[in-house]
Design a protein around this motif. Structure first.
Motif, short mmCIF file in Angstrom:
data_model
loop_
_atom_site.label_atom_id
_atom_site.label_comp_id
_atom_site.label_asym_id
_atom_site.label_seq_id
_atom_site.Cartn_x
_atom_site.Cartn_y
_atom_site.Cartn_z
N LYS A 48 0.85 -1.19 0.00
CA LYS A 48 0.00 0.00 0.00
C LYS A 48 0.88 1.24 0.00
O LYS A 48 1.93 1.27 0.63
N THR A 49 0.44 2.25 -0.71
CA THR A 49 1.12 3.53 -0.69
C THR A 49 0.41 4.44 0.32
O THR A 49 -0.68 4.12 0.80
N LEU A 50 1.03 5.56 0.60
CA LEU A 50 0.41 6.55 1.47
C LEU A 50 -0.33 7.55 0.59
O LEU A 50 0.19 8.01 -0.42
N ASP A 51 -1.54 7.88 0.98
CA ASP A 51 -2.45 8.66 0.14
C ASP A 51 -2.11 10.15 0.12
O ASP A 51 -2.20 10.83 1.14
N GLU A 52 -1.66 10.62 -1.04
CA GLU A 52 -1.44 12.04 -1.32
C GLU A 52 -0.71 12.77 -0.19
O GLU A 52 -1.18 13.75 0.37
N ALA A 63 2.79 11.67 10.67
CA ALA A 63 2.14 10.56 11.38
C ALA A 63 1.54 9.52 10.43
O ALA A 63 1.06 8.48 10.87
N MET A 64 1.59 9.77 9.13
CA MET A 64 0.96 8.86 8.16
C MET A 64 1.60 7.48 8.18
O MET A 64 2.82 7.34 8.33
N ARG A 65 0.75 6.47 8.02
CA ARG A 65 1.19 5.09 7.91
C ARG A 65 0.07 4.31 7.23
O ARG A 65 -1.04 4.80 7.12
N ALA A 66 0.38 3.11 6.79
CA ALA A 66 -0.63 2.22 6.22
C ALA A 66 -0.20 0.79 6.47
O ALA A 66 0.97 0.45 6.30
N HIS A 112 2.68 8.71 -7.03
CA HIS A 112 3.76 8.15 -7.83
C HIS A 112 3.59 6.66 -8.10
O HIS A 112 4.27 6.11 -8.95
N GLY A 113 2.71 6.00 -7.36
CA GLY A 113 2.62 4.56 -7.54
C GLY A 113 1.21 4.00 -7.59
O GLY A 113 1.03 2.81 -7.72
N GLY A 114 0.20 4.87 -7.47
CA GLY A 114 -1.15 4.36 -7.38
C GLY A 114 -1.42 3.87 -5.97
O GLY A 114 -0.61 4.03 -5.07
N GLU A 115 -2.54 3.24 -5.77
CA GLU A 115 -2.92 2.76 -4.44
C GLU A 115 -2.03 1.63 -3.95
O GLU A 115 -1.76 1.50 -2.76
N LEU A 116 -1.57 0.80 -4.89
CA LEU A 116 -0.68 -0.31 -4.57
C LEU A 116 0.56 -0.23 -5.46
O LEU A 116 0.47 0.19 -6.62
N MET A 117 1.70 -0.67 -4.92
CA MET A 117 2.93 -0.70 -5.70
C MET A 117 3.66 -2.01 -5.39
O MET A 117 3.70 -2.43 -4.23
N ARG A 118 4.21 -2.61 -6.40
CA ARG A 118 4.97 -3.85 -6.19
C ARG A 118 6.23 -3.55 -5.38
O ARG A 118 6.83 -2.49 -5.50
#
Length: 143
Positions: A48-52, A63-66, A112-118
């Motif tokens: 998962k990427t971090l949203d915007e 503080a962002m995390r996923a 830069h990667g969409g919602e998910l990134m490999r």
């Protein structure tokens, strides 16, 4: 449960006190290389990427995390935690890996990667921030 004084326990157990524990000292490059290695262990893993990130106020951004992010991969590693990685938040990663928020944004942000990134793509991006002089080889564009 039986209670005993610490002095008695040392004769029957191998006790470690905080000053006995060796904390690994890793250079910035070693920290980033370790993160790359961890990501490459499961190259097809969707992270998962971090949203915007760029649109969040600073306190919220730090503080962002996923769950299931590239930061979760780093934080799940005992060596990186022992070396000082405090959590899987954006701010702690910036501090621990000694990278700029801009570079962390390139690796972790949904823009830069969409919602998910490999994981292998994420490793490639970490390599790019580790060696900025080779940036164009990793991304195909100049910084």
């Amino acid at each position: 449960m039986e209670h005993r004084p610490l002095s008695e326990l040392t004769s029957i157990a191998d006790l470690k006190t905080p000053e006995d524990v060796k904390v690994p000292v890793l250079t910035k490059r070693e920290r980033l290389d370790r993160w790359i290695d961890l990501l490459e262990q499961e190259p097809d893993r969707e992270l998962k990427t971090l949203d915007e990130i760029e649109w969040k106020p600073k306190a919220q951004r730090l503080a962002m995390r996923a769950d299931g992010s590239a930061l979760t991969v780093a934080y799940s590693d005992p060596l990186l935690r022992q070396a000082g990685l405090r959590s899987d938040t954006f701010g702690d990663a910036v501090d621990f890996f000694q990278i700029s928020e801009h570079d962390a944004h390139i690796v972790l942000c949904s823009c830069h990667g969409g919602e998910l990134m490999r994981a292998d793509e994420t490793a490639r991006r970490v390599r790019g921030i580790r060696s900025p002089s080779l940036w164009s080889l990793y991304f195909g564009w100049f910084r």
